[in-house]
Design a protein around this motif. Structure first.
Motif, PDB file in Angstrom:
ATOM      1  N   TYR A 132     -65.777 -83.492 -19.998  1.00 21.23           N
ATOM      2  CA  TYR A 132     -64.931 -82.309 -19.893  1.00 21.23           C
ATOM      3  C   TYR A 132     -63.970 -82.268 -21.080  1.00 21.23           C
ATOM      4  O   TYR A 132     -63.854 -83.226 -21.831  1.00 21.23           O
ATOM      5  CB  TYR A 132     -64.165 -82.306 -18.569  1.00 21.23           C
ATOM      6  N   ARG A 133     -63.306 -81.145 -21.239  1.00 17.13           N
ATOM      7  CA  ARG A 133     -62.310 -80.985 -22.298  1.00 17.13           C
ATOM      8  C   ARG A 133     -60.932 -80.838 -21.661  1.00 17.13           C
ATOM      9  O   ARG A 133     -60.767 -80.122 -20.692  1.00 17.13           O
ATOM     10  CB  ARG A 133     -62.624 -79.772 -23.157  1.00 17.13           C
ATOM     11  N   GLU A 134     -59.977 -81.532 -22.247  1.00 14.67           N
ATOM     12  CA  GLU A 134     -58.596 -81.458 -21.788  1.00 14.67           C
ATOM     13  C   GLU A 134     -57.698 -81.381 -23.018  1.00 14.67           C
ATOM     14  O   GLU A 134     -57.743 -82.279 -23.864  1.00 14.67           O
ATOM     15  CB  GLU A 134     -58.253 -82.693 -20.948  1.00 14.67           C
ATOM     16  N   ASN A 135     -56.928 -80.324 -23.131  1.00 18.83           N
ATOM     17  CA  ASN A 135     -56.055 -80.114 -24.289  1.00 18.83           C
ATOM     18  C   ASN A 135     -56.834 -80.227 -25.599  1.00 18.83           C
ATOM     19  O   ASN A 135     -56.418 -80.900 -26.541  1.00 18.83           O
ATOM     20  CB  ASN A 135     -54.880 -81.096 -24.280  1.00 18.83           C
ATOM     21  N   SER A 136     -57.994 -79.591 -25.632  1.00 21.41           N
ATOM     22  CA  SER A 136     -58.878 -79.567 -26.817  1.00 21.41           C
ATOM     23  C   SER A 136     -59.437 -80.935 -27.197  1.00 21.41           C
ATOM     24  O   SER A 136     -59.900 -81.134 -28.308  1.00 21.41           O
ATOM     25  CB  SER A 136     -58.159 -78.962 -28.023  1.00 21.41           C
ATOM     26  N   VAL A 137     -59.389 -81.889 -26.272  1.00 23.02           N
ATOM     27  CA  VAL A 137     -59.938 -83.220 -26.510  1.00 23.02           C
ATOM     28  C   VAL A 137     -61.093 -83.443 -25.536  1.00 23.02           C
ATOM     29  O   VAL A 137     -60.946 -83.239 -24.321  1.00 23.02           O
ATOM     30  CB  VAL A 137     -58.860 -84.312 -26.299  1.00 23.02           C
ATOM     31  N   SER A 138     -62.254 -83.856 -26.056  1.00 27.54           N
ATOM     32  CA  SER A 138     -63.407 -84.163 -25.203  1.00 27.54           C
ATOM     33  C   SER A 138     -63.196 -85.517 -24.544  1.00 27.54           C
ATOM     34  O   SER A 138     -62.780 -86.481 -25.193  1.00 27.54           O
ATOM     35  CB  SER A 138     -64.687 -84.193 -26.031  1.00 27.54           C
ATOM     36  N   ARG A 139     -63.491 -85.564 -23.256  1.00 22.35           N
ATOM     37  CA  ARG A 139     -63.325 -86.812 -22.499  1.00 22.35           C
ATOM     38  C   ARG A 139     -64.593 -87.064 -21.680  1.00 22.35           C
ATOM     39  O   ARG A 139     -65.277 -86.134 -21.275  1.00 22.35           O
ATOM     40  CB  ARG A 139     -62.128 -86.728 -21.571  1.00 22.35           C
ATOM     41  N   THR A 140     -64.869 -88.346 -21.416  1.00 24.49           N
ATOM     42  CA  THR A 140     -65.995 -88.750 -20.578  1.00 24.49           C
ATOM     43  C   THR A 140     -65.499 -89.817 -19.616  1.00 24.49           C
ATOM     44  O   THR A 140     -64.804 -90.753 -20.013  1.00 24.49           O
ATOM     45  CB  THR A 140     -67.150 -89.329 -21.424  1.00 24.49           C
ATOM     46  N   VAL A 141     -65.860 -89.675 -18.352  1.00 24.37           N
ATOM     47  CA  VAL A 141     -65.477 -90.658 -17.348  1.00 24.37           C
ATOM     48  C   VAL A 141     -66.689 -90.934 -16.460  1.00 24.37           C
ATOM     49  O   VAL A 141     -67.483 -90.042 -16.173  1.00 24.37           O
ATOM     50  CB  VAL A 141     -64.252 -90.166 -16.526  1.00 24.37           C
ATOM     51  N   GLU A 142     -66.861 -92.189 -16.052  1.00 25.17           N
ATOM     52  CA  GLU A 142     -67.954 -92.560 -15.141  1.00 25.17           C
ATOM     53  C   GLU A 142     -67.405 -92.536 -13.714  1.00 25.17           C
ATOM     54  O   GLU A 142     -66.393 -93.186 -13.430  1.00 25.17           O
ATOM     55  CB  GLU A 142     -68.471 -93.956 -15.487  1.00 25.17           C
ATOM     56  N   VAL A 143     -68.048 -91.768 -12.850  1.00 31.92           N
ATOM     57  CA  VAL A 143     -67.586 -91.621 -11.470  1.00 31.92           C
ATOM     58  C   VAL A 143     -68.766 -91.703 -10.505  1.00 31.92           C
ATOM     59  O   VAL A 143     -69.925 -91.628 -10.904  1.00 31.92           O
ATOM     60  CB  VAL A 143     -66.833 -90.282 -11.247  1.00 31.92           C
ATOM     61  N   ARG A 144     -68.460 -91.818  -9.239  1.00 32.04           N
ATOM     62  CA  ARG A 144     -69.468 -91.850  -8.182  1.00 32.04           C
ATOM     63  C   ARG A 144     -69.458 -90.509  -7.484  1.00 32.04           C
ATOM     64  O   ARG A 144     -68.392 -89.979  -7.141  1.00 32.04           O
ATOM     65  CB  ARG A 144     -69.099 -92.954  -7.192  1.00 32.04           C
ATOM     66  N   LEU A 145     -70.639 -89.923  -7.274  1.00 30.75           N
ATOM     67  CA  LEU A 145     -70.780 -88.643  -6.588  1.00 30.75           C
ATOM     68  C   LEU A 145     -71.631 -88.865  -5.343  1.00 30.75           C
ATOM     69  O   LEU A 145     -72.802 -89.227  -5.447  1.00 30.75           O
ATOM     70  CB  LEU A 145     -71.436 -87.613  -7.503  1.00 30.75           C
ATOM     71  N   ILE A 146     -71.028 -88.667  -4.176  1.00 33.74           N
ATOM     72  CA  ILE A 146     -71.728 -88.874  -2.911  1.00 33.74           C
ATOM     73  C   ILE A 146     -71.695 -87.571  -2.123  1.00 33.74           C
ATOM     74  O   ILE A 146     -70.631 -87.001  -1.902  1.00 33.74           O
ATOM     75  CB  ILE A 146     -71.078 -90.003  -2.083  1.00 33.74           C
ATOM     76  N   SER A 147     -72.865 -87.092  -1.720  1.00 32.81           N
ATOM     77  CA  SER A 147     -72.974 -85.892  -0.883  1.00 32.81           C
ATOM     78  C   SER A 147     -73.467 -86.324   0.485  1.00 32.81           C
ATOM     79  O   SER A 147     -74.391 -87.116   0.594  1.00 32.81           O
ATOM     80  CB  SER A 147     -73.981 -84.908  -1.483  1.00 32.81           C
ATOM     81  N   TYR A 148     -72.838 -85.785   1.502  1.00 29.83           N
ATOM     82  CA  TYR A 148     -73.230 -86.162   2.859  1.00 29.83           C
ATOM     83  C   TYR A 148     -73.100 -84.986   3.806  1.00 29.83           C
ATOM     84  O   TYR A 148     -72.492 -83.975   3.494  1.00 29.83           O
ATOM     85  CB  TYR A 148     -72.406 -87.358   3.355  1.00 29.83           C
ATOM     86  N   ILE A 149     -73.698 -85.127   4.979  1.00 30.17           N
ATOM     87  CA  ILE A 149     -73.629 -84.135   6.041  1.00 30.17           C
ATOM     88  C   ILE A 149     -72.641 -84.612   7.104  1.00 30.17           C
ATOM     89  O   ILE A 149     -72.749 -85.731   7.601  1.00 30.17           O
ATOM     90  CB  ILE A 149     -75.022 -83.946   6.709  1.00 30.17           C
ATOM     91  N   ASP A 150     -71.681 -83.755   7.409  1.00 34.22           N
ATOM     92  CA  ASP A 150     -70.729 -84.071   8.473  1.00 34.22           C
ATOM     93  C   ASP A 150     -71.476 -84.038   9.813  1.00 34.22           C
ATOM     94  O   ASP A 150     -72.026 -82.990  10.181  1.00 34.22           O
ATOM     95  CB  ASP A 150     -69.591 -83.066   8.473  1.00 34.22           C
ATOM     96  N   PRO A 151     -71.524 -85.141  10.530  1.00 31.02           N
ATOM     97  CA  PRO A 151     -72.291 -85.182  11.786  1.00 31.02           C
ATOM     98  C   PRO A 151     -71.773 -84.232  12.854  1.00 31.02           C
ATOM     99  O   PRO A 151     -72.543 -83.777  13.709  1.00 31.02           O
ATOM    100  CB  PRO A 151     -72.181 -86.625  12.251  1.00 31.02           C
TER     101      PRO A 151
END
Length: 59
Positions: A34-53
């Protein structure tokens, strides 16, 4: 594979097997760019999708 959101791009780095869980749809490690204040940034994150039972809503 690079995917786009409204204001960011992300790439799936690792996908974990979710067949052991009936509520988890996907579990991934992604590189979020993503870009923040005209600076490109990269971050490693976890993305979890689930169904609410209770509501059966995808979260």
């Amino acid at each position: 594979m690079t995917r786009k959101k409204d204001n960011a791009q992300y790439e799936i780095v690792v996908e974990f097997d979710c067949s052991h869980s009936r509520d988890i749809e996907s579990d991934q490690v992604i590189l979020l760019r993503y870009r923040e204040n005209s600076v490109s940034r990269t971050v490693e994150v976890r993305l979890i999708s689930y169904i609410d039972p209770e509501s059966s809503e995808r979260l």
